[in-house]
Design a protein around this motif. Structure first.
Motif, mmCIF file in Angstrom:
data_model
loop_
_atom_site.group_PDB
_atom_site.id
_atom_site.type_symbol
_atom_site.label_atom_id
_atom_site.label_comp_id
_atom_site.label_asym_id
_atom_site.label_seq_id
_atom_site.Cartn_x
_atom_site.Cartn_y
_atom_site.Cartn_z
ATOM 1 N N ARG A 56 0.819 -1.214 0.000
ATOM 2 C CA ARG A 56 0.000 0.000 0.000
ATOM 3 C C ARG A 56 0.855 1.267 0.000
ATOM 4 N NH1 ARG A 56 -4.713 -1.025 -1.801
ATOM 5 N NH2 ARG A 56 -5.640 0.700 -0.714
ATOM 6 N N GLU A 57 2.156 1.145 -0.320
ATOM 7 C CA GLU A 57 3.018 2.317 -0.428
ATOM 8 C C GLU A 57 2.767 3.005 -1.764
ATOM 9 O OE1 GLU A 57 7.048 1.098 0.053
ATOM 10 O OE2 GLU A 57 6.805 0.675 2.177
ATOM 11 N N ILE A 58 3.128 4.246 -1.829
ATOM 12 C CA ILE A 58 2.972 5.006 -3.054
ATOM 13 C C ILE A 58 4.106 4.652 -4.010
ATOM 14 C CG2 ILE A 58 2.944 7.339 -4.043
ATOM 15 C CD1 ILE A 58 0.488 6.648 -2.357
ATOM 16 N N ASP A 59 3.738 4.309 -5.226
ATOM 17 C CA ASP A 59 4.715 4.040 -6.265
ATOM 18 C C ASP A 59 5.258 5.369 -6.759
ATOM 19 O OD1 ASP A 59 6.193 3.226 -8.425
ATOM 20 O OD2 ASP A 59 4.521 2.352 -9.518
ATOM 21 N N SER A 60 6.573 5.535 -6.767
ATOM 22 C CA SER A 60 7.156 6.824 -7.153
ATOM 23 C C SER A 60 6.852 7.183 -8.600
ATOM 24 C CB SER A 60 8.664 6.816 -6.927
ATOM 25 O OG SER A 60 9.287 5.909 -7.795
ATOM 26 N N ALA A 61 6.460 6.218 -9.416
ATOM 27 C CA ALA A 61 6.145 6.506 -10.809
ATOM 28 C C ALA A 61 4.674 6.871 -10.997
ATOM 29 C CB ALA A 61 6.499 5.293 -11.686
ATOM 30 N N ASP A 62 3.898 6.938 -9.932
ATOM 31 C CA ASP A 62 2.482 7.271 -10.013
ATOM 32 C C ASP A 62 2.348 8.751 -10.380
ATOM 33 O OD1 ASP A 62 -0.183 7.872 -9.636
ATOM 34 O OD2 ASP A 62 -0.350 6.810 -7.738
ATOM 35 N N VAL A 63 1.930 9.018 -11.595
ATOM 36 C CA VAL A 63 1.868 10.386 -12.102
ATOM 37 C C VAL A 63 0.942 11.262 -11.265
ATOM 38 C CG1 VAL A 63 1.210 11.810 -14.078
ATOM 39 C CG2 VAL A 63 2.473 9.703 -14.437
ATOM 40 N N LEU A 64 -0.147 10.708 -10.786
ATOM 41 C CA LEU A 64 -1.069 11.502 -9.974
ATOM 42 C C LEU A 64 -0.407 11.937 -8.670
ATOM 43 C CD1 LEU A 64 -4.348 9.489 -10.555
ATOM 44 C CD2 LEU A 64 -3.556 11.550 -11.733
ATOM 45 N N THR A 65 0.401 11.077 -8.084
ATOM 46 C CA THR A 65 1.133 11.422 -6.869
ATOM 47 C C THR A 65 2.151 12.514 -7.165
ATOM 48 O OG1 THR A 65 0.859 9.190 -6.018
ATOM 49 C CG2 THR A 65 2.620 10.517 -5.041
ATOM 50 N N ILE A 66 2.841 12.382 -8.282
ATOM 51 C CA ILE A 66 3.843 13.370 -8.683
ATOM 52 C C ILE A 66 3.177 14.722 -8.902
ATOM 53 C CG2 ILE A 66 5.453 14.022 -10.525
ATOM 54 C CD1 ILE A 66 5.862 10.918 -10.880
ATOM 55 N N GLU A 67 2.067 14.725 -9.640
ATOM 56 C CA GLU A 67 1.354 15.976 -9.904
ATOM 57 C C GLU A 67 0.847 16.611 -8.619
ATOM 58 O OE1 GLU A 67 0.612 17.880 -12.769
ATOM 59 O OE2 GLU A 67 2.338 16.689 -13.366
ATOM 60 N N ALA A 68 0.296 15.808 -7.722
ATOM 61 C CA ALA A 68 -0.223 16.345 -6.458
ATOM 62 C C ALA A 68 0.898 16.986 -5.644
ATOM 63 C CB ALA A 68 -0.909 15.237 -5.655
ATOM 64 N N LEU A 69 2.043 16.326 -5.576
ATOM 65 C CA LEU A 69 3.184 16.877 -4.846
ATOM 66 C C LEU A 69 3.649 18.185 -5.486
ATOM 67 C CD1 LEU A 69 5.394 16.693 -2.671
ATOM 68 C CD2 LEU A 69 6.721 15.293 -4.277
ATOM 69 N N GLU A 79 10.976 17.778 -10.672
ATOM 70 C CA GLU A 79 11.568 17.841 -9.334
ATOM 71 C C GLU A 79 10.829 16.907 -8.383
ATOM 72 O OE1 GLU A 79 13.201 22.435 -9.273
ATOM 73 O OE2 GLU A 79 11.055 22.049 -9.024
ATOM 74 N N ALA A 80 9.509 16.860 -8.500
ATOM 75 C CA ALA A 80 8.717 15.967 -7.653
ATOM 76 C C ALA A 80 9.080 14.507 -7.926
ATOM 77 C CB ALA A 80 7.223 16.205 -7.888
ATOM 78 N N GLN A 81 9.216 14.149 -9.207
ATOM 79 C CA GLN A 81 9.599 12.776 -9.567
ATOM 80 C C GLN A 81 10.962 12.424 -8.980
ATOM 81 O OE1 GLN A 81 8.059 10.188 -11.754
ATOM 82 N NE2 GLN A 81 9.564 9.169 -10.477
ATOM 83 N N GLU A 82 11.913 13.343 -9.074
ATOM 84 C CA GLU A 82 13.254 13.097 -8.543
ATOM 85 C C GLU A 82 13.216 12.895 -7.021
ATOM 86 O OE1 GLU A 82 15.479 16.432 -9.984
ATOM 87 O OE2 GLU A 82 15.473 15.678 -12.046
ATOM 88 N N LEU A 83 12.406 13.691 -6.328
ATOM 89 C CA LEU A 83 12.289 13.528 -4.869
ATOM 90 C C LEU A 83 11.699 12.173 -4.520
ATOM 91 C CD1 LEU A 83 11.001 16.991 -3.589
ATOM 92 C CD2 LEU A 83 13.283 16.011 -3.362
ATOM 93 N N LEU A 84 10.647 11.797 -5.221
ATOM 94 C CA LEU A 84 10.012 10.506 -4.937
ATOM 95 C C LEU A 84 10.951 9.349 -5.244
ATOM 96 C CD1 LEU A 84 6.453 11.315 -6.232
ATOM 97 C CD2 LEU A 84 7.093 10.846 -3.864
ATOM 98 N N ASP A 85 11.708 9.466 -6.324
ATOM 99 C CA ASP A 85 12.663 8.413 -6.664
ATOM 100 C C ASP A 85 13.760 8.305 -5.603
ATOM 101 O OD1 ASP A 85 11.312 7.821 -8.987
ATOM 102 O OD2 ASP A 85 12.679 8.942 -10.291
ATOM 103 N N ARG A 86 14.218 9.455 -5.108
ATOM 104 C CA ARG A 86 15.325 9.485 -4.152
ATOM 105 C C ARG A 86 14.874 9.125 -2.745
ATOM 106 N NH1 ARG A 86 17.394 14.120 -1.586
ATOM 107 N NH2 ARG A 86 16.268 15.416 -3.060
ATOM 108 N N LEU A 87 13.695 9.592 -2.328
ATOM 109 C CA LEU A 87 13.292 9.461 -0.926
ATOM 110 C C LEU A 87 12.239 8.379 -0.681
ATOM 111 C CD1 LEU A 87 13.170 13.263 -0.108
ATOM 112 C CD2 LEU A 87 14.983 11.638 0.465
ATOM 113 N N GLY A 88 11.755 7.763 -1.741
ATOM 114 C CA GLY A 88 10.789 6.680 -1.563
ATOM 115 C C GLY A 88 9.459 7.150 -1.009
ATOM 116 N N SER A 89 8.966 6.474 0.013
ATOM 117 C CA SER A 89 7.631 6.793 0.537
ATOM 118 C C SER A 89 7.679 7.554 1.864
ATOM 119 C CB SER A 89 6.821 5.498 0.698
ATOM 120 O OG SER A 89 7.478 4.641 1.614
#
Length: 107
Positions: A56-69, A79-89
């Motif tokens: 149930r973790e957020i997938d860093s490639a989830d575009v909706l999560t990236i857009e929301a961030l 920048e949001a994608q890079e943060l999610l890739d680097r920092l995970g959930s």
């Protein structure tokens, strides 16, 4: 089908342009970014829960999560994608890093 994709890209590019201050001169970058996002969305599951049902973790490639961030923090989708890739959930670390990026930009 192609007309629907083009319209989605056009709308997303417009949203990107608006979010970045409606300044002229970056239309090609907005179009390319919108194209990438729309194509990625088409290839992804509908929700992060569908993507990772076990954790149930957020997938860093989830575009909706990236857009929301990006929208919530005022940073770019890249920048949001890079943060999610680097920092995970780790939501707290992601939010703090996003605020730091925004502060460096003077926003």
């Amino acid at each position: 089908m192609d007309d629907d994709r083009t319209e989605k890209i056009r709308q997303r590019a417009y949203e990107l342009w608006q979010r970045e201050g409606s300044l002229h001169g970056d239309h090609e970058r907005h179009w390319r970014q919108a194209e990438m996002e729309i194509d990625r969305e088409a290839a992804l599951p509908l929700t992060a829960g569908d993507a990772l049902p076990g954790t149930r973790e957020i997938d860093s490639a989830d575009v909706l999560t990236i857009e929301a961030l990006a929208i919530r923090t005022g940073i770019s989708a890249q920048e949001a994608q890079e943060l999610l890739d680097r920092l995970g959930s780790d939501r707290a670390a992601i939010e703090q890093a996003a605020r730091s990026i925004r502060a460096r930009k003077g926003l």
